[in-house]
Design a protein around this motif. Sequence first.
Motif, PDB file in Angstrom:
ATOM      1  N   ILE A 347       0.881  -1.175   0.000  1.00  0.00           N
ATOM      2  CA  ILE A 347       0.000   0.000   0.000  1.00  0.00           C
ATOM      3  C   ILE A 347       0.917   1.223   0.000  1.00  0.00           C
ATOM      4  N   PRO A 348       1.126   1.851  -1.167  1.00  0.00           N
ATOM      5  CA  PRO A 348       0.539   1.645  -2.499  1.00  0.00           C
ATOM      6  C   PRO A 348       1.215   0.499  -3.259  1.00  0.00           C
ATOM      7  N   GLU A 349       0.560   0.063  -4.342  1.00  0.00           N
ATOM      8  CA  GLU A 349       1.065  -1.040  -5.153  1.00  0.00           C
ATOM      9  C   GLU A 349       2.305  -0.645  -5.949  1.00  0.00           C
ATOM     10  N   ILE A 350       3.099  -1.670  -6.294  1.00  0.00           N
ATOM     11  CA  ILE A 350       4.220  -1.524  -7.210  1.00  0.00           C
ATOM     12  C   ILE A 350       4.052  -2.567  -8.301  1.00  0.00           C
ATOM     13  N   SER A 351       4.355  -2.193  -9.537  1.00  0.00           N
ATOM     14  CA  SER A 351       4.388  -3.183 -10.602  1.00  0.00           C
ATOM     15  C   SER A 351       5.345  -2.715 -11.685  1.00  0.00           C
ATOM     16  N   TYR A 352       5.990  -3.674 -12.318  1.00  0.00           N
ATOM     17  CA  TYR A 352       6.893  -3.312 -13.416  1.00  0.00           C
ATOM     18  C   TYR A 352       7.034  -4.448 -14.405  1.00  0.00           C
ATOM     19  N   VAL A 353       7.509  -4.092 -15.597  1.00  0.00           N
ATOM     20  CA  VAL A 353       7.835  -5.077 -16.617  1.00  0.00           C
ATOM     21  C   VAL A 353       9.019  -4.529 -17.404  1.00  0.00           C
ATOM     22  N   THR A 409      -2.035   3.556  -7.050  1.00  0.00           N
ATOM     23  CA  THR A 409      -3.317   2.866  -7.182  1.00  0.00           C
ATOM     24  C   THR A 409      -3.387   2.087  -8.490  1.00  0.00           C
ATOM     25  N   ASN A 410      -3.780   0.814  -8.383  1.00  0.00           N
ATOM     26  CA  ASN A 410      -3.980  -0.045  -9.558  1.00  0.00           C
ATOM     27  C   ASN A 410      -2.725  -0.216 -10.418  1.00  0.00           C
ATOM     28  N   ALA A 411      -1.553  -0.102  -9.790  1.00  0.00           N
ATOM     29  CA  ALA A 411      -0.305  -0.272 -10.542  1.00  0.00           C
ATOM     30  C   ALA A 411      -0.253  -1.614 -11.243  1.00  0.00           C
ATOM     31  N   HIS A 416      -0.033  -3.386 -17.508  1.00  0.00           N
ATOM     32  CA  HIS A 416      -0.262  -4.277 -18.649  1.00  0.00           C
ATOM     33  C   HIS A 416      -0.405  -3.541 -19.977  1.00  0.00           C
ATOM     34  N   ILE A 417      -0.758  -2.264 -19.956  1.00  0.00           N
ATOM     35  CA  ILE A 417      -0.795  -1.493 -21.206  1.00  0.00           C
ATOM     36  C   ILE A 417       0.617  -1.407 -21.767  1.00  0.00           C
ATOM     37  N   GLY A 418       1.567  -1.050 -20.918  1.00  0.00           N
ATOM     38  CA  GLY A 418       2.956  -0.967 -21.348  1.00  0.00           C
ATOM     39  C   GLY A 418       3.505  -2.321 -21.754  1.00  0.00           C
ATOM     40  N   GLN A 419       3.114  -3.370 -21.037  1.00  0.00           N
ATOM     41  CA  GLN A 419       3.558  -4.725 -21.362  1.00  0.00           C
ATOM     42  C   GLN A 419       3.123  -5.104 -22.779  1.00  0.00           C
ATOM     43  N   THR A 440      -8.729   8.818 -16.742  1.00  0.00           N
ATOM     44  CA  THR A 440      -8.277   7.470 -16.391  1.00  0.00           C
ATOM     45  C   THR A 440      -6.814   7.524 -15.970  1.00  0.00           C
ATOM     46  N   LEU A 441      -6.381   6.450 -15.296  1.00  0.00           N
ATOM     47  CA  LEU A 441      -4.953   6.301 -14.996  1.00  0.00           C
ATOM     48  C   LEU A 441      -4.192   5.890 -16.249  1.00  0.00           C
ATOM     49  N   ALA A 442      -4.879   5.259 -17.204  1.00  0.00           N
ATOM     50  CA  ALA A 442      -4.233   4.862 -18.455  1.00  0.00           C
ATOM     51  C   ALA A 442      -3.662   6.061 -19.199  1.00  0.00           C
TER      52      ALA A 442
END
Length: 478
Positions: A347-353, A409-411, A416-419, A440-442
């Motif tokens: 909290i908050p989220e992390i995501s990467y690719v 939020t919603n990371a 997945h858009i970038g992926q 949007t966050l997008a």
Amino acid sequence: MSADYDLLVIGSGPAGQKAAIQAAKLGRRVALVERHELGGVSVNWGTIPSKTLREAIVYLTGLSERTTHGQSYRVKEEITVEDLRLRTRGVIEREVDVVRDQLRRNHVHIVHGSARFLDPHTVAVSGGEVRRLSAEKLVIATGTRPVHPREVDFDDTTIVDSDGLLLLDRIPSSVVVVGAGVIGIEYASMFAALGAKVTVVEKRARLLDFCDAQITEGLQYHLRDIGVIFRLGEEVTAVERHAGGALTQLASGKRVTSEVVVYAAGRQGETDDLELERAGLQADERGRLAVGPDYRTAVDHIFAAGDVVGWPALAATSMEQGRLASAHAFGENASMSELLPIGIYTIPEISYVGRTEEQLTEAAVPYEVGISRYRELARGQILGDTHGLLKLLVSREDRTILGVHVLGTNATEVVHIGQTVMGLKGTIDYLIDSVFNYPTLAESYKVAALDARNRLNAVERLVHSGVITQPLLEAAGG
């Protein structure tokens, strides 16, 4: 050979489920052995309950609404363990039903009990009576369990592992988390959100050192802001249980008191009871099995998938590994993209690719950075997320995307858009020319892509003007 089944799968977690269903879709006779509840650790103690717990905490504490309603805002003033368990229990029960239904619809024979090898093609399943099951091919998908150091006296009340957290009968007022890996830091952020005094002890000098440094610095800043204390580069030498809590001693001489100590210092492959030697297999010192690119073990007809084979040990990758192992077992052509998204539900989220700045720098790959901050997006303001950001790493040579890193939020959804763009070898120009729904966050992709293009153009203008010569630029790594 004449066998009971074409494929026998040991373990019903994400890897086991998908391995069994894939073989069934190929028209094979399949059995699946599970000694606990269907769904394995992921559904019953790991991924599903922990992420459900996170959502319940974010909602009940009102954490995401405090920028709008004030720092004292809470949906529920006194949050109890039962409040959290109510949501978690319901989701687990429904997920178990989903797993059971999927297996049955695909005519997978479910066998409850503990499996152990009798020979390379046969296992004995103990659970009341002992049954012998033979198969032409096997997939080991037994997952992992928390590591228990010998010197630590776990009691599921004061000193607990990550699986045992769900058994606590109260929300502790103070917590020491030993280990700042994915699981440790996720739970540290949850306890902090609940108002507990949290101390994180990690022997490495950096938090989540496989992630991009700017992203982890942002997470660390946020967690410090809600009261988390970090003891990085520190090692635990002893944990003593006392009336009402525990005392954690560090090698540096520091001592930390807390109501609960959570040990999240790694996981061990769940292979001890399989009697692997009878199948001609041997696990490493962490109970993990070595596999080739087709998930085949040292024994030609035995495959392994999921956490039991090691990194990245995520539910998403485990599902694909199970599917691929089963497909390869029966000669099917199947593959998985090298672009594996990593999601961390802090909290908050992390995501990467893709690659990090540190990896690109070490490999001497010229790149530029484009950043979009949630606070500059209308959707970010609506959500009350003022700390989130999306970061694109862009090739200077062809403007393709080399890495996508998200905090906020919603990371884990946004990444997945970038992926997808990366998988299709798209460039930032695609993102710039695209129209995104508003708000949007997008939309952060378009903002970050424009930022990256502006930086690239600024350098190009200087090169064309003669202020910076191309050889000098190349010598500087640009």
